[in-house]
Structure formats: structure tokens, C-alpha cells
Write a protein that holds these residues in place. Structure first.
Motif, PDB file in Angstrom:
ATOM      1  N   ARG A  72      66.369  25.463  39.222  1.00 26.71           N
ATOM      2  CA  ARG A  72      66.794  24.187  39.806  1.00 26.71           C
ATOM      3  C   ARG A  72      66.697  23.065  38.787  1.00 26.71           C
ATOM      4  O   ARG A  72      67.550  22.176  38.740  1.00 26.71           O
ATOM      5  N   ALA A  73      65.654  23.092  37.951  1.00 28.11           N
ATOM      6  CA  ALA A  73      65.430  22.035  36.960  1.00 28.11           C
ATOM      7  C   ALA A  73      66.186  22.269  35.658  1.00 28.11           C
ATOM      8  O   ALA A  73      66.142  21.430  34.767  1.00 28.11           O
ATOM      9  N   LEU A  74      66.875  23.412  35.539  1.00 30.81           N
ATOM     10  CA  LEU A  74      67.534  23.800  34.285  1.00 30.81           C
ATOM     11  C   LEU A  74      66.545  23.845  33.128  1.00 30.81           C
ATOM     12  O   LEU A  74      66.856  23.460  31.998  1.00 30.81           O
ATOM     13  N   LEU A  75      65.350  24.316  33.399  1.00 31.39           N
ATOM     14  CA  LEU A  75      64.311  24.393  32.380  1.00 31.39           C
ATOM     15  C   LEU A  75      64.744  25.353  31.279  1.00 31.39           C
ATOM     16  O   LEU A  75      65.040  26.513  31.539  1.00 31.39           O
ATOM     17  N   PRO A  76      64.790  24.893  30.028  1.00 30.26           N
ATOM     18  CA  PRO A  76      65.243  25.764  28.945  1.00 30.26           C
ATOM     19  C   PRO A  76      64.117  26.610  28.360  1.00 30.26           C
ATOM     20  O   PRO A  76      62.935  26.343  28.585  1.00 30.26           O
ATOM     21  N   GLY A  77      64.515  27.636  27.614  1.00 28.05           N
ATOM     22  CA  GLY A  77      63.542  28.484  26.939  1.00 28.05           C
ATOM     23  C   GLY A  77      63.515  29.893  27.503  1.00 28.05           C
ATOM     24  O   GLY A  77      63.971  30.137  28.619  1.00 28.05           O
ATOM     25  N   PRO A  78      62.964  30.850  26.736  1.00 32.18           N
ATOM     26  CA  PRO A  78      62.893  32.253  27.181  1.00 32.18           C
ATOM     27  C   PRO A  78      61.754  32.466  28.175  1.00 32.18           C
ATOM     28  O   PRO A  78      60.773  33.159  27.900  1.00 32.18           O
ATOM     29  N   LEU A  79      61.900  31.880  29.351  1.00 34.17           N
ATOM     30  CA  LEU A  79      60.851  31.931  30.369  1.00 34.17           C
ATOM     31  C   LEU A  79      60.567  33.346  30.846  1.00 34.17           C
ATOM     32  O   LEU A  79      59.404  33.748  30.988  1.00 34.17           O
ATOM     33  N   ILE A  80      61.629  34.102  31.110  1.00 29.14           N
ATOM     34  CA  ILE A  80      61.457  35.440  31.683  1.00 29.14           C
ATOM     35  C   ILE A  80      60.752  36.356  30.701  1.00 29.14           C
ATOM     36  O   ILE A  80      59.821  37.084  31.061  1.00 29.14           O
ATOM     37  N   ALA A  81      61.182  36.341  29.453  1.00 34.60           N
ATOM     38  CA  ALA A  81      60.566  37.215  28.455  1.00 34.60           C
ATOM     39  C   ALA A  81      59.094  36.902  28.277  1.00 34.60           C
ATOM     40  O   ALA A  81      58.255  37.808  28.188  1.00 34.60           O
ATOM     41  N   THR A  82      58.757  35.622  28.245  1.00 29.13           N
ATOM     42  CA  THR A  82      57.359  35.244  28.066  1.00 29.13           C
ATOM     43  C   THR A  82      56.528  35.650  29.261  1.00 29.13           C
ATOM     44  O   THR A  82      55.394  36.123  29.121  1.00 29.13           O
ATOM     45  N   CYS A  83      57.090  35.518  30.466  1.00 22.56           N
ATOM     46  CA  CYS A  83      56.368  35.919  31.674  1.00 22.56           C
ATOM     47  C   CYS A  83      56.135  37.424  31.691  1.00 22.56           C
ATOM     48  O   CYS A  83      55.033  37.887  32.015  1.00 22.56           O
ATOM     49  N   LEU A  84      57.154  38.207  31.332  1.00 20.20           N
ATOM     50  CA  LEU A  84      57.011  39.659  31.331  1.00 20.20           C
ATOM     51  C   LEU A  84      56.034  40.129  30.252  1.00 20.20           C
ATOM     52  O   LEU A  84      55.420  41.189  30.386  1.00 20.20           O
ATOM     53  N   ALA A  85      55.895  39.340  29.198  1.00 18.21           N
ATOM     54  CA  ALA A  85      55.005  39.724  28.105  1.00 18.21           C
ATOM     55  C   ALA A  85      53.556  39.323  28.343  1.00 18.21           C
ATOM     56  O   ALA A  85      52.668  39.734  27.586  1.00 18.21           O
ATOM     57  N   ALA A  86      53.303  38.521  29.374  1.00 19.13           N
ATOM     58  CA  ALA A  86      51.932  38.088  29.671  1.00 19.13           C
ATOM     59  C   ALA A  86      51.045  39.298  29.907  1.00 19.13           C
ATOM     60  O   ALA A  86      51.380  40.186  30.679  1.00 19.13           O
ATOM     61  N   GLY A  87      49.940  39.344  29.230  1.00 17.35           N
ATOM     62  CA  GLY A  87      49.021  40.462  29.369  1.00 17.35           C
ATOM     63  C   GLY A  87      49.182  41.516  28.297  1.00 17.35           C
ATOM     64  O   GLY A  87      48.283  42.331  28.083  1.00 17.35           O
ATOM     65  N   THR A  88      50.340  41.518  27.624  1.00 21.72           N
ATOM     66  CA  THR A  88      50.561  42.483  26.542  1.00 21.72           C
ATOM     67  C   THR A  88      50.713  41.798  25.184  1.00 21.72           C
ATOM     68  O   THR A  88      50.290  42.347  24.168  1.00 21.72           O
ATOM     69  N   VAL A  89      51.309  40.625  25.164  1.00 19.35           N
ATOM     70  CA  VAL A  89      51.444  39.857  23.926  1.00 19.35           C
ATOM     71  C   VAL A  89      50.406  38.739  23.942  1.00 19.35           C
ATOM     72  O   VAL A  89      50.423  37.895  24.838  1.00 19.35           O
ATOM     73  N   PRO A  90      49.488  38.724  22.994  1.00 19.02           N
ATOM     74  CA  PRO A  90      48.444  37.690  22.974  1.00 19.02           C
ATOM     75  C   PRO A  90      49.037  36.288  22.970  1.00 19.02           C
ATOM     76  O   PRO A  90      49.961  35.989  22.207  1.00 19.02           O
ATOM     77  N   GLY A  91      48.513  35.446  23.842  1.00 16.72           N
ATOM     78  CA  GLY A  91      48.943  34.060  23.904  1.00 16.72           C
ATOM     79  C   GLY A  91      50.127  33.789  24.803  1.00 16.72           C
ATOM     80  O   GLY A  91      50.429  32.624  25.098  1.00 16.72           O
TER      81      GLY A  91
END
Length: 297
Positions: A79-98
């Protein structure tokens, strides 16, 4: 099965919208269009708010919620047109440090394309190292690179959860387009009365609302079942709602909707880019068709 949001889920959605309104309002959106550079401060703020760690277990430092709650968050991001690779970062949480904390920006390959290649610290989903060639993106808020090979491992953009999150973003964009169309129809006057008084404009707004609500039911249901076929169906409906809804919104706005100053064209351009991601279009239609034919014996 009940799909009505709980009080906690409504509070979560309101909280995400409040954060985005405060950190990525109209002025920030315009600034991002003028200079599409990933805002690391905003990224860390999302991490502090738990956006990327919604599905991460509490024992691992996450929020410990489920897929439905994450879908609500991504709907607000769309809705906010928030830019950036949000999905990839969310899916990587817990496996990619930070990643969970918003300190690491993670992108992933999608059929040879990578969104926000230059801004990412880590790129996942490739099969080896290779060069990245910048491409001209129709959406000024989504820089693209064509990549011959990327170092890293799964998750890939074809992950059903990634497709569901894309559907949620499309749903948020479709809802925003509908809101803008209705608001403009109520205030813009021609021939001495609001254009919303004309039946042709009423039809555009009504059809946009129907598409939004149908897509919303499908996306929410898919977030509960987690079934691949449900996700494919929801994605198809959400892509249609976002793209056609933005097109109809442009019709309601008329010539003004095509101007750089208006927000409407940004909704359409982002919807176009998202609709090309893995899991949508022919890929989603084929998956859904196989499931339907299998069920028919």
C-alpha cells in the motif's frame, strides 16, 4: 474456517501502517523516486519493529507469529509502495546474519533478474558467480540487474511463500489505487458536479473494489492454508487487482493521472514489475490448472 482478523492482527496491521506513514510518507516517496537509493535507516527501523522477523521463532530472536500476520505486514508495505528487497530479506531472517534486524539487506535472483542488486549485501538463489548488467526498469523505485550467475543458496524467488508475499504487496497496491480513485471521483468536478456522479466512473470504482475484496479473501485464505495451489490462485487474483485497478485509477484521474506529480502511475509501474516475478502469470496458472485437473481425476 474463520478468516476474520483477530484484535491482535488488526493491531499489528495498524502498527505497521503507523510506522510506514511516519517513516515513508508522501515526501519520502517523492524523494525515493527522485533518487532511488535504499534508505538504510528505514531498513534498520523495520528490523527494530520486527518486520523481517515476524515468522522467526521467539527462541531465535524473532516475533514468533505466523504466515497470516506476515501477509498483513506485506499488504501494508504494498500500500505504501515501500521500496527494497523486502521479501528476500524476510525469507533470509534466521539464516543470514543481520537480516532479521535489518542490518543486512538481502536480495535474490529471479529468472536471471535481481531487484536492488547494488544495494544488497547478500544475493541468494543463484548458481555461481557472474556479472550484473543494469537494466532499465519501468518502475523508478525498483532498480533491476540482469545476472548471469549469483553466489548463494535458496530461498529462491519461486518459493511459494515469496509468491504469497508478492500477492500481499499487490493487494495493498490495489487497495491504495481503489482508495485514490474513489477519493478523486468524490472531489473532482466536471459540468458542475463530482465525476463520481457519472455512471461510467462509478463502474470503474465498483469493479476495482470487487477485485480488491476478491483478492483479499484469496490472499488471506492462502496465508492460512499455506497450500501451493491456493497461493497460485491468490497470486493471479492479486496481480489482476493491482494492475487493472491501477489502470482504472488512471482512467478516473484522466490526463492528470499520467503526470509525474501524481502517485497513480507509480502504483501501475510497481504492479507491472511485481506481476513479472516468479509464481505469477503463466507459471501460477499452470500450477493451478494441474491441481484442478488432478482433483477432477
Amino acid at each position: 474456517m474463520r478468516f476474520r482478523l483477530t484484535d491482535d492482527q488488526r493491531a499489528l496491521r495498524a502498527g505497521v501502517r503507523e510506522v510506514l506513514d511516519r517513516r515513508f510518507g508522501a515526501d519520502a516517496l517523492r524523494a525515493a523516486v527522485a533518487k532511488p537509493v535504499l534508505d538504510r535507516g528505514l531498513w534498520r527501523a523495520l528490523g527494530e519493529a520486527g518486520f523481517f522477523a515476524l515468522r522467526l521463532p521467539e527462541a531465535d530472536g524473532g516475533v514468533g507469529l505466523g504466515l497470516p500476520e506476515a501477509v498483513l505486514a506485506f499488504e501494508e508495505a504494498g500500500r505504501a509502495l515501500l521500496p527494497g528487497p523486502l521479501i528476500a530479506t524476510c525469507l533470509a531472517a534466521g539464516t543470514v546474519p543481520g537480516a532479521a534486524e535489518g542490518e543486512t539487506v538481502v536480495a535474490m535472483a529471479d529468472g536471471g533478474l535481481v531487484e536492488w542488486w547494488g544495494a544488497a549485501d547478500v544475493v541468494l538463489g543463484g548458481d555461481g558467480s557472474g556479472a550484473a548488467v543494469p537494466m532499465r526498469s519501468v518502475d523508478p523505485l525498483t532498480p533491476l540487474h540482469r545476472v548471469s550467475g549469483v553466489s548463494g543458496t535458496a530461498p529462491r524467488a519461486s518459493d511459494p511463500v515469496a509468491s504469497l508475499f508478492t500477492a500481499a504487496e499487490q493487494l495493498g497496491t490495489a487497495a491504495r489505487a481503489c482508495e485514490l480513485a474513489v477519493g478523486h471521483a468524490r472531489t473532482r468536478e466536471q459540468f458542475g458536479r463530482p465525476i463520481g456522479a457519472f455512471q461510467a466512473v462509478q463502474h470503474l470504482c465498483a469493479e476495482a473494489l470487487v477485485r480488491v475484496e476478491v483478492a483479499r479473501v484469496a490472499v488471506y485464505a492462502a496465508s492460512v492454508t499455506g497450500d501451493a495451489a491456493d497461493i497460485a490462485g491468490a497470486r493471479l487474483l492479486a496481480d489482476e487487482a493491482a494492475v487493472q485497478g491501477a489502470r482504472d485509477c488512471l482512467q478516473v484521474f484522466g490526463g492528470m493521472g499520467f503526470t509525474w506529480e501524481a502517485e497513480v502511475h507509480l502504483l501501475l509501474k510497481r504492479a507491472w514489475v511485481r506481476a513479472r516475478r516468479a509464481g505469477g502469470g503463466p507459471q501460477g496458472a499452470e500450477l493451478l490448472a494441474r491441481e484442478l485437473l488432478s482433483g477432477a481425476g
